[in-house]
Design a protein around this motif. Sequence first.
Motif, PDB file in Angstrom:
ATOM      1  N   GLU A  83     102.297  26.812 -18.349  1.00 60.70           N
ATOM      2  CA  GLU A  83     101.164  25.909 -18.130  1.00 60.70           C
ATOM      3  C   GLU A  83     101.201  25.303 -16.733  1.00 60.70           C
ATOM      4  N   GLN A  84     102.427  24.884 -16.313  1.00 66.27           N
ATOM      5  CA  GLN A  84     102.557  24.321 -14.971  1.00 66.27           C
ATOM      6  C   GLN A  84     102.183  25.342 -13.913  1.00 66.27           C
ATOM      7  N   SER A  88      99.167  25.046 -11.243  1.00 71.81           N
ATOM      8  CA  SER A  88      99.354  25.162  -9.790  1.00 71.81           C
ATOM      9  C   SER A  88      98.487  26.273  -9.216  1.00 71.81           C
ATOM     10  N   GLN A  89      98.374  27.380  -9.949  1.00 67.54           N
ATOM     11  CA  GLN A  89      97.519  28.467  -9.475  1.00 67.54           C
ATOM     12  C   GLN A  89      96.060  28.028  -9.411  1.00 67.54           C
ATOM     13  N   HIS A  95      91.703  24.774  -3.985  1.00 65.94           N
ATOM     14  CA  HIS A  95      91.883  24.412  -2.569  1.00 65.94           C
ATOM     15  C   HIS A  95      91.366  25.520  -1.669  1.00 65.94           C
ATOM     16  N   THR A  96      91.680  26.770  -2.041  1.00 66.48           N
ATOM     17  CA  THR A  96      91.215  27.906  -1.243  1.00 66.48           C
ATOM     18  C   THR A  96      89.693  27.994  -1.254  1.00 66.48           C
ATOM     19  N   GLN A  97      89.095  27.771  -2.427  1.00 64.98           N
ATOM     20  CA  GLN A  97      87.635  27.805  -2.525  1.00 64.98           C
ATOM     21  C   GLN A  97      87.000  26.706  -1.685  1.00 64.98           C
TER      22      GLN A  97
END
Length: 230
Positions: A83-84, A88-89, A95-97
Amino acid sequence: MKVLEVIGTTAVFLLLGATVPAFAQEEHGQDSAKPAQHEEQAKPAAKQEQAEPQKQEQPAKPAKQEQAKPEKQQQQAKPQKQEQQAKSQEQNQQHTQQQAKGQQQQETKQHQQQAKTQQNEEKSQQHQQQANGQSQQSQGQYARNGQKDRDGHEYDESRFGRDHHARFEENGGREYEGRREYSYGGYWFYAGAYPAWFYQHDVYFIMGADGLWYAVAYDDPSLTFQVNIG
């Protein structure tokens, strides 16, 4: 009588001799039987002793359970780690988007600014071309000395024309009725808008054959636009 006594004595000894071995055999049999009984009694004890370690080994089962607990904990920890990692993914993807959106917005703004700049340049070029075309059409022949415009302003070669060029400043002249006017040949000349080259070249004013006034770049006569006389 003596013979009978001898016979009776002999019989007693024979009986004693027969009974003693038999008794000895019985005792020997009892003695030999006792070890067997002792061995039989010892066997259950040995069995109990052998069984007792097995019983003692049975409490070791909780150790297996204790060993199984960490495995269960590890199994429980795996979904948490997954889940973590998934969170994070997702955060990285968001963030990338966001970065990609920001770059797209910047690129869009740059394209819009470039398009506006090109449009302004094209408009200025069109304005200059139109002015040049008008000047070329109207100035097939410049006005003769003494010719007047429709408002009665006389063209005088001693005050106007190529021999009387001057450099004008953007903040020069005067501000009159919301327009910038420049003094030339004894009159105030003005225009709705001045091209950039007007402040970059020496300029002279001249009247065309059509009776209209024009500002012309001294070193490049193709740069021309119409002006008004006050």
